[in-house]
Design a protein around this motif. Structure first.
Motif, PDB file in Angstrom:
ATOM      1  N   VAL A 118       0.833  -1.200   0.000  1.00 34.90           N
ATOM      2  CA  VAL A 118       0.000   0.000   0.000  1.00 34.90           C
ATOM      3  C   VAL A 118       0.873   1.258   0.000  1.00 34.90           C
ATOM      4  O   VAL A 118       1.847   1.352   0.754  1.00 34.90           O
ATOM      5  N   PHE A 119       0.466   2.217  -0.825  1.00 31.37           N
ATOM      6  CA  PHE A 119       1.183   3.488  -0.923  1.00 31.37           C
ATOM      7  C   PHE A 119       0.191   4.633  -0.766  1.00 31.37           C
ATOM      8  O   PHE A 119      -0.804   4.704  -1.486  1.00 31.37           O
ATOM      9  N   ILE A 120       0.471   5.521   0.176  1.00 29.43           N
ATOM     10  CA  ILE A 120      -0.365   6.697   0.386  1.00 29.43           C
ATOM     11  C   ILE A 120       0.123   7.804  -0.539  1.00 29.43           C
ATOM     12  O   ILE A 120       1.324   8.113  -0.593  1.00 29.43           O
ATOM     13  N   LEU A 121      -0.799   8.413  -1.272  1.00 29.06           N
ATOM     14  CA  LEU A 121      -0.487   9.540  -2.148  1.00 29.06           C
ATOM     15  C   LEU A 121      -1.100  10.782  -1.526  1.00 29.06           C
ATOM     16  O   LEU A 121      -2.322  10.883  -1.416  1.00 29.06           O
ATOM     17  N   SER A 122      -0.277  11.730  -1.097  1.00 33.41           N
ATOM     18  CA  SER A 122      -0.838  12.852  -0.362  1.00 33.41           C
ATOM     19  C   SER A 122      -0.119  14.154  -0.683  1.00 33.41           C
ATOM     20  O   SER A 122       0.958  14.169  -1.279  1.00 33.41           O
ATOM     21  N   GLY A 123      -0.742  15.264  -0.267  1.00 28.97           N
ATOM     22  CA  GLY A 123      -0.198  16.585  -0.538  1.00 28.97           C
ATOM     23  C   GLY A 123      -1.245  17.482  -1.164  1.00 28.97           C
ATOM     24  O   GLY A 123      -2.409  17.460  -0.770  1.00 28.97           O
ATOM     25  N   GLN A 124      -0.829  18.251  -2.197  1.00 23.50           N
ATOM     26  CA  GLN A 124      -1.789  19.143  -2.831  1.00 23.50           C
ATOM     27  C   GLN A 124      -1.915  18.841  -4.312  1.00 23.50           C
ATOM     28  O   GLN A 124      -1.793  17.684  -4.719  1.00 23.50           O
ATOM     29  N   SER A 125      -2.193  19.834  -5.142  1.00 23.40           N
ATOM     30  CA  SER A 125      -2.708  19.577  -6.489  1.00 23.40           C
ATOM     31  C   SER A 125      -1.770  18.808  -7.405  1.00 23.40           C
ATOM     32  O   SER A 125      -2.234  18.025  -8.238  1.00 23.40           O
ATOM     33  N   ASN A 126      -0.460  19.016  -7.290  1.00 23.15           N
ATOM     34  CA  ASN A 126       0.424  18.283  -8.191  1.00 23.15           C
ATOM     35  C   ASN A 126       0.473  16.792  -7.870  1.00 23.15           C
ATOM     36  O   ASN A 126       0.801  15.985  -8.734  1.00 23.15           O
TER      37      ASN A 126
END
Length: 252
Positions: free
Chosen positions: A15-23
């Protein structure tokens, strides 16, 4: 509901979490609030190996745009997640992507107890409840913090606290973090944010530099081609620093 959802393939172990903002959420191919629908070969779905956790906490076959029901108030396009997954899938078992990014968000909005942080932890725990092991958090954020001197001065401490908090709340003290040094933002402070990102010196934290990747006409978001490249850079970082290495077999 498709009966194949009961298949073991829909309980991905990696499992990989993808997080942050628009990019991270992906704006590749988006112009005037419309996504062109073009999916590069590197981002094609793989129904046997790459899945995403939906907003309703169910796994489904992953396809672009990965964040369509997460960053739901904006138009999402191609991000780095699918090219990342396709680049590592031959080295790992079934992959579960957990999209959490929301456009226009500052680091303070990801602080412990804030809605975005709480939702990220909830989604990560849901992925773990499906039998998955969280292998890394991929983080691309900081453009919104390049807007003020105060945000610049507090960015490093806030990012380090976020790392400590997410590791504590998920009971993963060594959770790998792959963060992206931003490629765009207010010219007055962008280099200060980048310096803060690259200065973070914690165990199992590595930085991938997006500077030099082509931006769209808005000078803020990566193009589709750049998102593909970034995903491959993130994959290289994961495989180099964190992926289990195959044991060497001595020749007879």
């Amino acid at each position: 509901m498709d009966s194949t959802l009961e298949n073991v393939a829909y309980s991905p172990k990696n499992v990989f979490i993808l997080s942050g903002q628009s990019n991270m959420a992906g704006r590749g191919g988006v112009e005037k609030h419309h996504w062109d629908g073009i999916v590069p070969n590197e981002c094609h779905p793989d129904a046997s190996r790459i899945f995403r956790l939906s907003a309703h906490l169910h796994y489904e076959v992953a396809c672009e745009p990965l964040h369509h029901d997460i960053d739901a108030k904006k138009t999402c396009g191609v991000g780095p997640g699918m090219s990342f997954a396709n680049a590592i899938k031959d080295q790992v078992e079934a992959i579960g992507l957990v999209p959490c990014a929301v456009g226009g968000t500052a680091i303070k909005e990801w602080a412990h107890g804030q809605h975005l942080y709480v939702n990220m932890v909830k989604r990560a725990r849901a992925a773990m409840s499906h039998g998955g092991e969280i292998k890394a958090l991929l983080w691309y954020q900081g453009e919104s913090d390049a807007l003020s001197q105060h945000c610049v001065y507090t960015y490093k401490a806030n990012m380090e606290k976020l790392i400590h908090d997410i590791r504590a709340d998920l009971h993963l003290p060594s959770l790998p973090i792959i963060q992206v040094a931003i490629a765009s933002g207010d010219e007055k402070y962008i280099e200060k944010i980048r310096e803060a990102q690259k200065a973070i010196d914690l165990p199992n934290v590595v930085c991938v530099d997006a500077m030099g990747l082509q931006l769209k006409g808005d000078n803020l978001h990566l193009t589709t081609e750049s998102q593909v490249k970034l995903g491959q850079m993130l994959a290289d970082a994961y495989l180099t620093h964190f992926a289990p290495q195959e044991p060497c077999v001595a020749s007879s």
